[in-house]
Design an enzyme around this catalytic site. Structure first.
Site, mmCIF file in Angstrom:
data_model
loop_
_atom_site.group_PDB
_atom_site.id
_atom_site.type_symbol
_atom_site.label_atom_id
_atom_site.label_comp_id
_atom_site.label_asym_id
_atom_site.label_seq_id
_atom_site.Cartn_x
_atom_site.Cartn_y
_atom_site.Cartn_z
ATOM 1 N N ARG A 214 0.818 -1.218 0.000
ATOM 2 C CA ARG A 214 0.000 0.000 0.000
ATOM 3 C C ARG A 214 0.848 1.262 0.000
ATOM 4 N NH1 ARG A 214 -4.818 -2.524 2.551
ATOM 5 N NH2 ARG A 214 -6.526 -1.059 2.707
ATOM 6 N N ARG B 163 -18.024 -3.509 10.256
ATOM 7 C CA ARG B 163 -16.611 -3.121 10.312
ATOM 8 C C ARG B 163 -16.501 -1.710 10.840
ATOM 9 N NH1 ARG B 163 -12.566 -4.530 5.366
ATOM 10 N NH2 ARG B 163 -11.689 -2.541 6.029
ATOM 11 N N ARG C 99 -9.707 7.033 4.657
ATOM 12 C CA ARG C 99 -9.058 5.915 3.957
ATOM 13 C C ARG C 99 -8.909 6.209 2.470
ATOM 14 N NH1 ARG C 99 -12.997 1.639 5.489
ATOM 15 N NH2 ARG C 99 -11.924 0.335 3.987
HETATM 16 P P1 AMP Z 1 -8.409 -3.611 4.195
HETATM 17 O O1 AMP Z 1 -9.152 -4.773 4.783
HETATM 18 O O2 AMP Z 1 -7.422 -4.045 3.128
HETATM 19 O O3 AMP Z 1 -9.300 -2.500 3.739
HETATM 20 O O4 AMP Z 1 -7.513 -2.991 5.375
HETATM 21 C C1 AMP Z 1 -8.113 -2.430 6.523
HETATM 22 C C2 AMP Z 1 -7.091 -1.591 7.288
HETATM 23 O O5 AMP Z 1 -5.985 -2.413 7.671
HETATM 24 C C3 AMP Z 1 -6.469 -0.450 6.508
HETATM 25 O O6 AMP Z 1 -7.278 0.718 6.518
HETATM 26 C C4 AMP Z 1 -5.162 -0.253 7.280
HETATM 27 O O7 AMP Z 1 -5.380 0.422 8.509
HETATM 28 C C5 AMP Z 1 -4.770 -1.685 7.613
HETATM 29 N N1 AMP Z 1 -3.935 -2.284 6.529
HETATM 30 C C6 AMP Z 1 -4.241 -3.347 5.739
HETATM 31 N N2 AMP Z 1 -3.258 -3.603 4.858
HETATM 32 C C7 AMP Z 1 -2.299 -2.655 5.084
HETATM 33 C C8 AMP Z 1 -1.057 -2.350 4.470
HETATM 34 N N3 AMP Z 1 -0.586 -3.041 3.440
HETATM 35 N N4 AMP Z 1 -0.355 -1.299 4.990
HETATM 36 C C9 AMP Z 1 -0.792 -0.588 6.038
HETATM 37 N N5 AMP Z 1 -1.973 -0.789 6.629
HETATM 38 C C10 AMP Z 1 -2.728 -1.827 6.169
#
Ligand code: AMP
Length: 181
Positions: free
Chosen positions: A83, A128, A139
């Protein structure tokens, strides 16, 4: 890659079935760590509920440990990782160390307002805690600032596959498969 709400998780589930590979969602891994109240979970919790990214070194440790496991030898799909540019650089080093190769980077594209609408609905359904309008905006902003530069990064590497993320779910899966094969 793709902004929050574009359907990365949904498509990832379908693509791993098509390709018979493992699905690694860093968001899911972090949510499990929080549930288990591990050290990583404790570190990640506040960042996640604020809609911010968890620090790169935490993510790189998680990914190094996970993709070094034997079950990843036949292929995997990273969902929500990398990311940031340092994560992408770190991934390159890790993959080189363990003899893996990145085949493609898929970028799903979509209109931002449509995505916010979708996420608010998901937040009501899934509970969530980071799917509230305020955290969603945060986000989205972080995506455009920190993650979108990866699009150019992977374009330069010749690995980028850009796919229109608007439409019905099976149609988008077909588009992704066409881009990958
Ligand atoms: P997601 O389920 O992919 O939307 O991730 C939910 C949250 O997890 C994100 O908003 C970040 O806070 C954290 N997160 C997930 N993947 C990453 C990543 N590669 N780098 C940093 N934070 C992450």
């Amino acid at each position: 890659m793709g902004p929050p709400g574009v359907g990365k998780g949904t498509q990832a589930e379908r693509i791993i079935e098509e390709l018979n590979i493992i699905h690694l969602s860093t968001g899911e891994i972090l949510r499990d760590e929080i549930k288990n109240q591990s050290d990583v979970g404790i570190k990640a919790k506040q960042c996640m509920s604020d809609g911010k990214l968890v620090p790169d070194d935490v993510l790189l440790d998680i990914v190094r440990n996970r993709i070094s496991k034997k079950d990843c030898n036949h292929g995997y799909l990273l969902d929500g990782f990398p990311r940031t540019l340092p994560q992408a650089e770190g991934l390159k080093v890790i993959m080189h160390d363990i003899g893996h190769k990145l085949d493609a980077a898929v970028s799903l594209t979509a209109d931002e307002n449509e995505l916010i609408k979708r996420l608010v609905i998901r937040g009501k359904d899934s509970g969530r805690s980071d799917d509230t309008p305020e955290v969603i905006r945060k986000r989205q902003q972080i995506y455009w600032k920190q993650t979108a530069p990866l699009i150019d990064h992977y374009k330069k590497d010749g690995l980028l596959k850009e796919v229109d993320g608007l439409g019905n779910i099976p149609e988008i899966t077909k588009r992704i498969m066409k881009a990958l094969i």
